[in-house]
Design an enzyme around this catalytic site. Structure first.
Site, short mmCIF file in Angstrom:
data_model
loop_
_atom_site.label_atom_id
_atom_site.label_comp_id
_atom_site.label_asym_id
_atom_site.label_seq_id
_atom_site.Cartn_x
_atom_site.Cartn_y
_atom_site.Cartn_z
N LYS A 32 55.63 -14.99 -40.80
CA LYS A 32 55.20 -14.14 -39.70
C LYS A 32 54.80 -15.02 -38.51
CE LYS A 32 55.75 -10.76 -42.52
NZ LYS A 32 56.93 -9.88 -42.43
N GLY A 33 55.25 -14.62 -37.32
CA GLY A 33 54.92 -15.38 -36.13
C GLY A 33 55.72 -16.65 -35.98
N ARG A 34 56.86 -16.75 -36.68
CA ARG A 34 57.67 -17.96 -36.56
C ARG A 34 58.33 -18.04 -35.18
NH1 ARG A 34 61.28 -15.12 -40.31
NH2 ARG A 34 60.80 -16.54 -42.02
N LYS A 59 60.46 -5.93 -38.43
CA LYS A 59 60.10 -6.96 -37.46
C LYS A 59 59.35 -6.38 -36.27
CE LYS A 59 60.74 -10.41 -38.38
NZ LYS A 59 59.93 -11.20 -39.35
N THR A 72 54.87 -4.33 -39.02
CA THR A 72 54.41 -3.44 -40.09
C THR A 72 53.54 -4.16 -41.11
OG1 THR A 72 56.47 -3.79 -41.33
CG2 THR A 72 56.38 -1.91 -39.85
N ARG A 73 53.87 -5.41 -41.44
CA ARG A 73 53.06 -6.15 -42.41
C ARG A 73 51.66 -6.41 -41.86
NH1 ARG A 73 51.94 -6.54 -47.32
NH2 ARG A 73 54.18 -6.40 -47.70
N SER A 108 63.90 -11.55 -33.19
CA SER A 108 63.04 -11.85 -34.34
C SER A 108 63.79 -11.57 -35.64
CB SER A 108 61.77 -11.00 -34.27
OG SER A 108 60.95 -11.22 -35.39
#
Length: 356
Positions: free
Chosen positions: A319-321, A113, A116-117, A202
């Site tokens: 992602k970014g939720r 979190k 990295t992705r 997160s």
């Protein structure tokens, strides 16, 4: 009865309806030779075509990104390399370019979190990087399968390309540093770090999205909510003890082989952080600010659409939720808890991230 003349006998024996057996044998022999030659020619053509096809198939694992040309609005394949050798087309030495599976030369080892992705997806734009999309978890879960198995998981790469993978769990797994060192003492390590309080929230947001109904963040973060005693063994909080984890890595690798990426600046200035990573990997800065735009809805940078695509590329919906809402008093107590740990981390790595 008329006498049978020898001339008549000779004409009868050479009548076209009755060819001699010698002529039949010669004709059959010629047909056999012609048929054999036809089979031989067909076999040679088939074998040659099969060899060409197999070579094309073997090299097809090199992604389309690898065939692009640097300098356009979308990153493309370099024609020249730093070592003076040409790319796929220019081969002055005469040897064939072949893609092979190699053990990684660089690893994104953490943190969960932290971003990295996003970093992996941004780096995969670079034509000299070949990165595995999934997380293999070799050094923390599948180490018993051996390095040969690990190699088969890697994407094929050409000479000069860097092979890499990312598994954020590596950073906090005790046995991972010596295992990676045993594979390669020269491997380059990348760690994306983020404000540990924000990272923990997160992390919890992701957990509750998969397992709704678990206790509240506040109840899990404290051993005793009345006294304010933090439960640092709870995974979302434990991961944020960066100094504790980094100490193990520095026991096996020099600081020069570990590059730290700011998770916050990866959002606000992705091109700037990517530039530093490309420098660390010894690569030309090909991924630049012209490849990004900021998505206001997600609150996250996305990649501008490549040529031939109708849509820009953003990370998935996970992602970014939106984070769950946490009591401000709890957040402040967590900041107070992490402050000495953060200061120790800054001193250890010689770099400040200015977390509150």
């Amino acid at each position: 009865m008329a006498a049978f003349h020898p001339r008549q006998h000779q004409l009868w024996n050479h009548h076209p309806l009755h060819p001699p057996s010698a002529d039949l044998r010669r004709l059959f022999h010629r047909l056999t030779i012609a048929f054999s030659l036809s089979i031989l020619c067909f076999s040679l053509v088939y074998i040659f075509a099969g060899c060409c096809e197999s070579e094309l198939t073997d090299n097809s694992d090199v992604s389309a990104r690898d065939l692009l040309v640097a300098g356009s609005a979308w990153p493309e394949r370099n024609v020249s390399h730093a070592d003076g050798e040409s790319g796929l087309e220019g081969n002055s030495s005469g040897k064939e370019w072949t893609a092979t599976r190699r053990l990684p030369q660089a690893l994104i080892i953490g943190v969960k979190k932290g971003g990295t992705r996003a970093l992996l997806e941004f780096l995969r734009l670079h034509p000299d990087i070949r990165a595995l999309g999934s997380e293999p978890h070799f050094f923390d879960r599948h180490y018993a399968r051996g390095l040969d198995w690990y190699r088969t998981m890697m994407p094929k790469a050409l000479d000069g390309q860097i092979v890499m993978e990312k598994t954020p769990r590596y950073f906090v797994t005790v046995d991972t540093p010596p295992r990676i060192h045993a594979m390669s003492r020269d491997v380059k390590l990348i760690v994306v770090v983020r404000d540990p309080v924000t990272r923990a929230i997160s992390d919890y947001t992701q957990i509750i999205s998969k397992t709704p109904g678990i206790p509240s963040f506040e109840s899990l973060a404290f051993k005793n909510h009345t006294t304010g005693q933090i439960d640092s063994s709870w995974s979302p909080l434990w991961i944020g003890l960066y100094a504790q984890h980094m100490e193990r890595w520095l026991a096996w690798f020099p600081r020069s082989q570990i590059h730290l990426v700011s998770g916050e600046r990866l959002i606000t200035d992705p091109a700037g952080e990517l530039g530093k990573v490309q420098d660390f990997l010894g690569l030309q800065r090909i991924v630049t600010d012209k490849h990004f735009y900021f998505n206001k809805t997600k609150g996250f940078p996305c990649l501008k659409k490549p040529e031939g695509s109708s849509k820009p590329h953003c990370l998935g919906k996970t992602k970014g939720r939106t984070h769950v809402s946490i009591d401000p008093d709890v957040i402040q107590k967590l900041r107070d808890f992490y402050k000495p740990h953060n200061q120790r981390f800054y001193q250890m790595v010689g770099q400040s991230f200015e977390w509150q």
